[in-house]
Write a protein that holds these residues in place. Structure first.
Motif, PDB file in Angstrom:
ATOM      1  N   ILE A  15      26.007 -34.081  21.403  1.00 33.70           N
ATOM      2  CA  ILE A  15      25.523 -34.109  22.779  1.00 33.70           C
ATOM      3  C   ILE A  15      24.523 -35.252  22.916  1.00 33.70           C
ATOM      4  O   ILE A  15      23.610 -35.389  22.099  1.00 33.70           O
ATOM      5  N   VAL A  16      24.718 -36.075  23.922  1.00 32.79           N
ATOM      6  CA  VAL A  16      23.861 -37.227  24.171  1.00 32.79           C
ATOM      7  C   VAL A  16      22.904 -36.868  25.301  1.00 32.79           C
ATOM      8  O   VAL A  16      23.332 -36.436  26.378  1.00 32.79           O
ATOM      9  N   VAL A  17      21.597 -37.039  25.049  1.00 37.20           N
ATOM     10  CA  VAL A  17      20.590 -36.634  26.025  1.00 37.20           C
ATOM     11  C   VAL A  17      19.529 -37.734  26.179  1.00 37.20           C
ATOM     12  O   VAL A  17      19.380 -38.603  25.334  1.00 37.20           O
ATOM     13  N   SER A  18      18.805 -37.640  27.267  1.00 41.91           N
ATOM     14  CA  SER A  18      17.636 -38.487  27.493  1.00 41.91           C
ATOM     15  C   SER A  18      16.403 -37.691  27.087  1.00 41.91           C
ATOM     16  O   SER A  18      16.489 -36.475  26.872  1.00 41.91           O
ATOM     17  N   PRO A  19      15.229 -38.332  26.985  1.00 41.54           N
ATOM     18  CA  PRO A  19      14.008 -37.554  26.703  1.00 41.54           C
ATOM     19  C   PRO A  19      13.778 -36.441  27.722  1.00 41.54           C
ATOM     20  O   PRO A  19      13.234 -35.395  27.400  1.00 41.54           O
ATOM     21  N   GLU A  20      14.247 -36.671  28.949  1.00 35.24           N
ATOM     22  CA  GLU A  20      14.080 -35.691  30.022  1.00 35.24           C
ATOM     23  C   GLU A  20      14.918 -34.434  29.775  1.00 35.24           C
ATOM     24  O   GLU A  20      14.514 -33.322  30.150  1.00 35.24           O
ATOM     25  N   THR A  21      16.088 -34.583  29.145  1.00 35.82           N
ATOM     26  CA  THR A  21      16.983 -33.444  28.938  1.00 35.82           C
ATOM     27  C   THR A  21      17.012 -32.963  27.482  1.00 35.82           C
ATOM     28  O   THR A  21      17.801 -32.090  27.135  1.00 35.82           O
ATOM     29  N   TYR A  22      16.144 -33.534  26.653  1.00 36.61           N
ATOM     30  CA  TYR A  22      16.121 -33.154  25.242  1.00 36.61           C
ATOM     31  C   TYR A  22      15.775 -31.668  25.068  1.00 36.61           C
ATOM     32  O   TYR A  22      16.347 -30.973  24.227  1.00 36.61           O
ATOM     33  N   THR A  23      14.845 -31.172  25.871  1.00 38.71           N
ATOM     34  CA  THR A  23      14.451 -29.764  25.779  1.00 38.71           C
ATOM     35  C   THR A  23      15.627 -28.851  26.096  1.00 38.71           C
ATOM     36  O   THR A  23      15.807 -27.798  25.468  1.00 38.71           O
ATOM     37  N   ALA A  24      16.447 -29.256  27.073  1.00 40.07           N
ATOM     38  CA  ALA A  24      17.633 -28.463  27.417  1.00 40.07           C
ATOM     39  C   ALA A  24      18.591 -28.395  26.236  1.00 40.07           C
ATOM     40  O   ALA A  24      19.195 -27.346  25.963  1.00 40.07           O
ATOM     41  N   ALA A  25      18.744 -29.511  25.505  1.00 42.40           N
ATOM     42  CA  ALA A  25      19.617 -29.535  24.323  1.00 42.40           C
ATOM     43  C   ALA A  25      19.101 -28.572  23.252  1.00 42.40           C
ATOM     44  O   ALA A  25      19.894 -27.902  22.574  1.00 42.40           O
ATOM     45  N   LYS A  26      17.792 -28.493  23.092  1.00 47.52           N
ATOM     46  CA  LYS A  26      17.220 -27.556  22.119  1.00 47.52           C
ATOM     47  C   LYS A  26      17.534 -26.109  22.511  1.00 47.52           C
ATOM     48  O   LYS A  26      17.858 -25.278  21.655  1.00 47.52           O
ATOM     49  N   ARG A  27      17.452 -25.810  23.798  1.00 51.71           N
ATOM     50  CA  ARG A  27      17.759 -24.454  24.269  1.00 51.71           C
ATOM     51  C   ARG A  27      19.230 -24.123  24.058  1.00 51.71           C
ATOM     52  O   ARG A  27      19.590 -22.993  23.692  1.00 51.71           O
ATOM     53  N   ILE A  28      20.084 -25.127  24.289  1.00 50.93           N
ATOM     54  CA  ILE A  28      21.518 -24.934  24.071  1.00 50.93           C
ATOM     55  C   ILE A  28      21.786 -24.596  22.607  1.00 50.93           C
ATOM     56  O   ILE A  28      22.525 -23.662  22.291  1.00 50.93           O
ATOM     57  N   ASN A  29      21.154 -25.345  21.713  1.00 45.50           N
ATOM     58  CA  ASN A  29      21.371 -25.099  20.285  1.00 45.50           C
ATOM     59  C   ASN A  29      20.815 -23.748  19.843  1.00 45.50           C
ATOM     60  O   ASN A  29      21.392 -23.072  18.986  1.00 45.50           O
ATOM     61  N   GLU A  30      19.702 -23.353  20.410  1.00 46.79           N
ATOM     62  CA  GLU A  30      19.145 -22.039  20.084  1.00 46.79           C
ATOM     63  C   GLU A  30      20.123 -20.932  20.465  1.00 46.79           C
ATOM     64  O   GLU A  30      20.324 -19.958  19.722  1.00 46.79           O
ATOM     65  N   LYS A  31      20.744 -21.098  21.629  1.00 42.19           N
ATOM     66  CA  LYS A  31      21.694 -20.088  22.090  1.00 42.19           C
ATOM     67  C   LYS A  31      22.968 -20.122  21.252  1.00 42.19           C
ATOM     68  O   LYS A  31      23.545 -19.067  20.935  1.00 42.19           O
ATOM     69  N   ARG A  32      23.413 -21.325  20.871  1.00 40.98           N
ATOM     70  CA  ARG A  32      24.614 -21.445  20.040  1.00 40.98           C
ATOM     71  C   ARG A  32      24.391 -20.756  18.682  1.00 40.98           C
ATOM     72  O   ARG A  32      25.258 -20.033  18.188  1.00 40.98           O
ATOM     73  N   ILE A  33      23.245 -20.999  18.094  1.00 36.99           N
ATOM     74  CA  ILE A  33      22.932 -20.398  16.795  1.00 36.99           C
ATOM     75  C   ILE A  33      22.877 -18.877  16.915  1.00 36.99           C
ATOM     76  O   ILE A  33      23.359 -18.141  16.035  1.00 36.99           O
ATOM     77  N   ALA A  34      22.303 -18.392  18.025  1.00 34.10           N
ATOM     78  CA  ALA A  34      22.250 -16.947  18.250  1.00 34.10           C
ATOM     79  C   ALA A  34      23.650 -16.352  18.397  1.00 34.10           C
ATOM     80  O   ALA A  34      23.875 -15.179  18.080  1.00 34.10           O
ATOM     81  N   MET A  35      24.586 -17.175  18.851  1.00 40.00           N
ATOM     82  CA  MET A  35      25.983 -16.737  19.011  1.00 40.00           C
ATOM     83  C   MET A  35      26.773 -16.877  17.713  1.00 40.00           C
ATOM     84  O   MET A  35      27.950 -16.534  17.658  1.00 40.00           O
ATOM     85  N   GLY A  36      26.124 -17.428  16.679  1.00 32.74           N
ATOM     86  CA  GLY A  36      26.808 -17.632  15.412  1.00 32.74           C
ATOM     87  C   GLY A  36      27.566 -18.934  15.326  1.00 32.74           C
ATOM     88  O   GLY A  36      28.408 -19.116  14.421  1.00 32.74           O
ATOM     89  N   LYS A  37      27.283 -19.855  16.252  1.00 33.37           N
ATOM     90  CA  LYS A  37      27.968 -21.142  16.262  1.00 33.37           C
ATOM     91  C   LYS A  37      27.084 -22.232  15.663  1.00 33.37           C
ATOM     92  O   LYS A  37      25.858 -22.106  15.609  1.00 33.37           O
ATOM     93  N   LYS A  38      27.731 -23.307  15.241  1.00 30.27           N
ATOM     94  CA  LYS A  38      27.023 -24.440  14.669  1.00 30.27           C
ATOM     95  C   LYS A  38      26.271 -25.201  15.764  1.00 30.27           C
ATOM     96  O   LYS A  38      26.784 -25.397  16.872  1.00 30.27           O
ATOM     97  N   ALA A  39      25.070 -25.652  15.445  1.00 28.34           N
ATOM     98  CA  ALA A  39      24.290 -26.423  16.426  1.00 28.34           C
ATOM     99  C   ALA A  39      24.962 -27.752  16.722  1.00 28.34           C
ATOM    100  O   ALA A  39      25.625 -28.343  15.859  1.00 28.34           O
ATOM    101  N   LEU A  40      24.819 -28.204  17.943  1.00 29.66           N
ATOM    102  CA  LEU A  40      25.332 -29.521  18.320  1.00 29.66           C
ATOM    103  C   LEU A  40      24.469 -30.606  17.686  1.00 29.66           C
ATOM    104  O   LEU A  40      23.256 -30.453  17.563  1.00 29.66           O
ATOM    105  N   ASN A  41      25.098 -31.700  17.305  1.00 27.34           N
ATOM    106  CA  ASN A  41      24.345 -32.862  16.848  1.00 27.34           C
ATOM    107  C   ASN A  41      23.766 -33.568  18.071  1.00 27.34           C
ATOM    108  O   ASN A  41      24.508 -33.987  18.959  1.00 27.34           O
ATOM    109  N   VAL A  42      22.455 -33.665  18.135  1.00 27.49           N
ATOM    110  CA  VAL A  42      21.790 -34.214  19.321  1.00 27.49           C
ATOM    111  C   VAL A  42      21.483 -35.701  19.119  1.00 27.49           C
ATOM    112  O   VAL A  42      20.827 -36.091  18.149  1.00 27.49           O
TER     113      VAL A  42
END
Length: 325
Positions: A88-115
């Motif tokens: 996932i490609v993000v700007s500094p503005e959307t970096y926090t959103a990417a972290k939240r996405i990965n937290e949710k993915r990990i909670a679902m048992g999925k591999k984190a996205l490479n940011v």
């Protein structure tokens, strides 16, 4: 593997181009999420239509590749929770959103996205290009400043004003320098950390409604390695977001006789005037110019300090500090 990238892409600009090009450079198939009209308008104002924003993305992407898809985004997560392995490609503005996405993915048992974080694209004024600034007619889509960049310097010394103008002209075009004389300093001849405090105070006094405010002081610093005192210029630059960056000019050894005079309550200016009959040498060549036969003038040292204070502003991402918040 696929690469995800998303955004509103309102008033398509240089920063959007940088983000999409970074996604293209991954070499993967690209899935571009463009916020729907309903989702975008719930969070932002003056949004162009979804169709118009998609057209801007397509026009840019088609220059490089056809290996992409565009989908509407109706939430922060989009389809980021559905894919198995992706970047996932993000700007500094959307970096926090990417972290939240990965937290949710990990909670679902999925591999984190490479940011992949892409730095802000900076406008002429060294502030980030944004759709909001374009809408407010402060900058163009390429980052040129429409409204004049207002820069203040707190000083009574025209030498400092000239040095500021000389440097700023190398990085900005549409600017105005205002001299602020409403400030206070604690001493005519600061020592050590006093130098940094007084320069910062000068910058704070001049900020007001300006984009930037600059304070420059020269002071005496002790070097215990060789038991000598050095003259150094220190510059503090504060911007309209209250971010401060600082820099030093080159330091040079001061003659013992000057230091002795300063320790008895004199200043460099007073010492040079008494000994050589030169008045206000700090407003012209400076004692460095006197000693070096003008090979190194005070103007050069002021310029260096200012230039060095601006260095972090060119690539704040490298410093890993939130300069642009």
């Amino acid at each position: 593997m696929i690469t995800l990238v998303g955004g509103t892409f309102n008033r398509f600009h240089k920063g959007h181009e940088k983000l999409l090009f970074a996604a293209y450079k991954t070499g993967n198939k690209i899935m571009v999420g463009v916020t729907s009209d309903q989702y975008a308008k719930a969070h932002k104002e003056k949004i162009l239509s979804y169709k118009s924003r998609v057209n801007s993305v397509e026009k840019f992407m088609s220059k490089f590749t056809g290996n992409y898809e565009i989908h509407p985004l109706d939430s922060m997560f989009g389809n980021t929770l559905d894919v198995d392995e992706a970047e996932i490609v993000v700007s500094p503005e959307t970096y926090t959103a990417a972290k939240r996405i990965n937290e949710k993915r990990i909670a679902m048992g999925k591999k984190a996205l490479n940011v992949v974080e892409v730095p802000f694209s900076l406008a002429e004024d060294l502030f980030p290009i944004s759709s909001t600034r374009i809408i407010n007619r402060e900058i163009t889509r390429t980052g040129k400043r429409i409204k004049t960049i207002n820069i203040a310097i707190s000083t009574g010394n025209n030498l400092k004003v000239a040095a500021v103008d000389e440097f700023i002209h190398t990085i900005m075009k549409n600017y105005k320098i205002t001299v602020n004389t409403d400030y206070k300093t604690g001493s005519e001849q600061p020592f050590g950390e006093e130098t940094m405090k007084y320069a910062t105070d000068r910058a704070m006094y001049g900020l007001k409604d300006n984009d930037y405010s600059i304070g420059i002081e020269s002071g005496i610093f002790y070097n215990k390695v060789n038991d000598m005192y050095y003259d150094l210029h220190y510059c503090a630059v504060i911007d309209r977001y209250s971010v401060i960056t600082t820099g030093f000019g080159s330091g040079f050894q001061m003659p013992d006789s000057v230091i002795d005079a300063i320790k008895t309550g004199s200043s460099t200016n007073e010492y040079v005037e008494n000994l050589f009959g030169i008045k206000k040498i700090g407003h012209s060549r400076g004692i460095s110019g006197l000693i070096s036969s003008d090979s190194v003038t005070r103007s050069m040292l002021i310029y260096e300090a200012l230039r060095n204070a601006f260095i972090p502003r060119f690539r704040p991402d490298i410093y890993e500090r939130d300069f642009l918040s």
